[in-house]
Design an enzyme around this catalytic site. Structure first.
Site, short mmCIF file in Angstrom:
data_model
loop_
_atom_site.label_atom_id
_atom_site.label_comp_id
_atom_site.label_asym_id
_atom_site.label_seq_id
_atom_site.Cartn_x
_atom_site.Cartn_y
_atom_site.Cartn_z
N HIS A 99 0.82 -1.21 0.00
CA HIS A 99 0.00 0.00 0.00
C HIS A 99 0.85 1.26 0.00
O HIS A 99 0.37 2.33 -0.41
CB HIS A 99 -0.97 -0.01 1.17
CG HIS A 99 -2.14 -0.92 0.95
ND1 HIS A 99 -3.39 -0.66 1.46
CD2 HIS A 99 -2.26 -2.07 0.25
CE1 HIS A 99 -4.22 -1.63 1.10
NE2 HIS A 99 -3.54 -2.50 0.37
N HIS A 264 -2.00 -12.00 -2.72
CA HIS A 264 -3.07 -12.73 -2.04
C HIS A 264 -2.71 -14.19 -1.77
O HIS A 264 -3.55 -14.94 -1.29
CB HIS A 264 -4.35 -12.64 -2.86
CG HIS A 264 -4.88 -11.25 -2.98
ND1 HIS A 264 -5.94 -10.92 -3.80
CD2 HIS A 264 -4.49 -10.09 -2.38
CE1 HIS A 264 -6.18 -9.61 -3.70
NE2 HIS A 264 -5.30 -9.10 -2.85
#
Length: 721
Positions: A99, A264
């Site tokens: 992020h 993920h």
């Protein structure tokens, strides 16, 4: 204190306090005024390290192996105040690094992991960054231990890389050298929305109409909404968002699938609770919360009861190890929409085998359903992404390699050329997205090259304009562009309208011949020609000067250049050369301000450069707007003298043009643009213009112009630092 009068027992005891809030700031009173604050960021007044501190030298003293060892130990050192999922902080650290880096957008090079900006507003309080404050607090003991030798920016980026290594991935490498900022950035446009998750950034039905330069679909998100477009699940629509946003982060389809899947493969989403119990974000939290946000003071709120995105569950069977489990589950099971305990949309598998379920984060005797976000389902349902995913599934080694390279690109995209990387793990391979430039020759006769340039038939305007055009592409945001490499002679730059291709071809033909004759690079000769032009112009104004010059620039080749990637560097406006490609909604002076900030100039450097370039005859296509002199080609302060002369009057003409007339006779003396006149209308810029218009500052004007010019010519010379 906010400057209000305090006359009660509970009021502020100071009658006229300093203004510590934005309620009555100048920008609040005059919102349309040109805001120069973006040019005055990150100076010594905000930096506690002092002007002599050099992080890039300090980090070289770091015990790199000891730091990495401590980070490896951190991954499995679960803390009771914020327990690690399955006893491993890897997923949390990767999300933090992702992020930070994923805020980068290629259009203007802003965002990214290069400054440690995740520590400050607005990023530290974005909805997409819920609970990443905990990740940074977990890193604090390590930052405290290694101190000035490791920046927050480097540590945040490195933590995710070490997390992957600790879970079994062979990473591609890592480069240190990111310098911290100490104040929120003022130049980055994150969107116009006034509320979190606002999506007023599309001008049509197409998802491709996302406003430039943005690379996220909603305010406060890193890229796409994990529940679906505007929170409504639709994998094929979400695939459009994924393609647009990742493309604007400089990623192709293969890199996009790799990053999504690799991100993920480990960790989980958190939504096992009610989001209404979360406290305010870090910027809005109470003082006793000490910079931590989203604190749940009502229910347990940690471990298996954590709420972050609202989606709940892991993507894979083994969320603390690198494997190919993501593709196994995604491609082999059918999935159905369900709601998480927090009420968020998520996809869960139909009839999944018990052994394919991940265990609970706290109790290995309990198994939970894995989940997929709408973005994951986009990988499965978009035909292009699906084909890539199937190849990765069949070839885990290939997937691991592509991901490792894409992760390296993601975390280093805004660092500039490889020469800026520091440390023992810098990959030897040159990557085309790094815009490689070969080393140039430093051992040639500079005086002979200057003599040949001076003897050519090039005008001062031609020499200075060409050097400026070569250097002005530099962006301090992601360290791309600039004069080094002389890519102005390659596609696409040689054909850019802003570079006046016909004039450029003529000038390059002469300068390339001089480079060949003297053994200098074309890049050096282009800059040297600009310097020669300025020296000639200064002499014409009565000043003998030598413009500083540092040889050693290299010449890039077409093979070293991803031409398409340079499209975003094309200037669509240049206030310094008084040019707009077309009319824009944004005022020309604001466009100039944005370009100035990207080049790393201050307001007074911008002022002196514009005034100097006007009198040197460098306007695009030789227009005469703003050329307030009858001595074109002499480096005089005439621009400022005539701009501030009250014998003149300024009258609007047409198409944002103005006439400067003699106040007595009404005769037209010059024409001007908004960019020219802003140096007389804006109170701050006028104060600088008046300095340079003074009778005793003619020499100061020349010296300041040369200093600012040299700064731009050397902006990308990281080898000189």
């Amino acid at each position: 204190m906010d400057g209000k009068v305090g006359n009660t027992a509970t009021g502020c005891p100071v009658m006229h306090g300093g203004m510590t809030s934005a309620e009555t700031s100048n920008t609040a009173w005059w919102p349309n005024a040109l805001n120069l604050d973006i040019l005055h960021q990150h100076d010594t007044k905000t930096n506690p390290m002092g002007k002599n501190f050099n992080y890039r030298e300090e980090v070289k003293k770091l015990d790199f192996e000891a730091l990495k060892k401590d980070l490896h130990a951190l991954m499995t050192d679960s803390q009771p105040w914020w327990p690690a999922d399955w006893g491993h902080y890897g997923g949390l650290m990767i999300r933090m690094s992702w992020h930070a880096a994923g805020s980068y957008r290629v259009a203007d090079g802003r965002g990214g992991a290069g400054t440690g900006n995740q520590r400050f507003a607005p990023l530290n309080s974005w909805p997409d960054n819920v609970n990443l404050d905990k990740a940074r607090r977990l890193l604090w003991p390590i930052k405290k231990k290694y101190g000035n030798k490791i920046s927050w920016a480097d540590l945040i980026a490195l933590a995710g890389t070490i997390a992957y290594e600790s879970m079994g991935l062979k990473t591609f490498g890592f480069g240190f050298g990111r310098e911290d900022i100490w104040h929120p950035e003022k130049d980055v446009y994150w969107g116009s929305e006034q509320e979190w998750l606002g999506a007023k950034r599309y001008d049509g039905k197409s998802r491709e109409s996302l406003e430039n330069p943005l690379a996220a679909v909603q305010m406060g998100l890193i890229y796409v909404n994990p529940e679906g477009v505007n929170g409504q699940p639709d994998p094929l629509r979400t695939a459009q968002d994924v393609r647009v946003t990742f493309g604007r982060m400089a990623m192709n389809d293969e890199e996009t699938v790799a990053l999504t899947a690799g991100g993920h493969t480990v960790g989980k989403c958190h939504g096992n609770g009610n989001a209404k119990f979360l406290g305010p974000d870090p910027e809005a939290a109470d003082v006793e919360d000490q910079g931590l946000g989203w604190i749940n003071k009502t229910t347990r709120g940690i471990g298996r009861n954590t709420v972050s995105s609202g989606i709940e569950g892991a993507w894979t069977t083994h969320p603390t190890q690198w494997d190919n489990g993501y593709f196994y589950l995604l491609l082999n099971y059918d999935w159905e929409l369900k709601k998480s305990p927090a009420g968020a949309w998520q996809w869960e598998p139909i009839h999944i085998k018990e052994e394919d379920k991940p265990v609970d984060v706290e109790d290995p005797a309990i198994r939970r359903n894995p989940i997929m976000t709408d973005a994951d389902m986009a990988i499965k349902m978009d035909p292009v992404y699906r084909k890539i995913a199937e190849r990765f599934y069949k070839d885990p080694d290939y997937f691991a390699e592509v991901f490792a390279r894409a992760w390296f690109k993601l975390t280093h995209r805004d660092m500039g050329p490889k020469t800026r990387y520091i440390g023992p793990d810098v990959p030897k391979e040159d990557l085309i997205w790094q815009d490689p430039v070969p080393a140039g020759n430093r051992a040639y006769d500079i005086a002979a090259a200057k003599a040949k340039i001076a003897a050519s038939n090039l005008t001062i305007g031609e020499m200075v304009s060409t050097a400026w055009d070569s250097a002005r592409t530099f962006r301090g945001s992601d360290k791309r562009g600039g004069a080094n490499g002389a890519r102005i002679r390659l596609k696409p730059q040689k054909d850019w309208e802003g570079n006046e291709p016909q004039r450029l071809t003529k000038v390059l033909r002469i300068l390339e011949s001089i480079a060949a004759d003297t053994g200098a690079s074309v890049a050096d000769v282009i800059v040297l020609a600009g310097n020669v032009g300025i020296e000639k112009a200064a002499k014409a104004a009565g000043f003998d000067i030598i413009v500083p010059f540092a040889p050693g620039r290299g010449d890039a080749t077409d093979d070293m250049t991803d031409a398409e990637s340079f499209d975003v560097l094309e200037p669509l406006h240049d206030g310094y050369r008084n040019w707009l490609k077309k009319a824009y909604d944004v005022r020309p002076e604001e466009l100039m301000l944005d370009r100035t900030q990207l080049m790393g100039l201050t307001a007074h450097e911008m002022t002196v450069l514009v005034g100097g370039l006007r009198v040197l005859g460098t306007n695009h296509n030789n227009t005469q707007h703003g050329v307030f002199t009858d001595r074109v080609g002499a480096l005089t302060n005439d621009f400022f003298v005539n701009l501030t002369d009250m014998a003149n009057v300024w009258i609007p003409s047409k198409d944002n043009l103005y006439e400067i007339r003699d106040r007595k006779t009404g005769n037209i003396k010059w024409t001007a643009t908004r960019v020219d006149l802003v140096f007389g209308s804006n109170s701050i810029l006028r104060s600088y213009a008046e300095v340079y218009a003074q009778d005793d500052n003619k020499e100061k004007f020349v010296k300041d112009f040369v200093a600012a010019w040299t700064k731009i010519m050397n902006a990308d010379r990281f080898d000189l630092a």
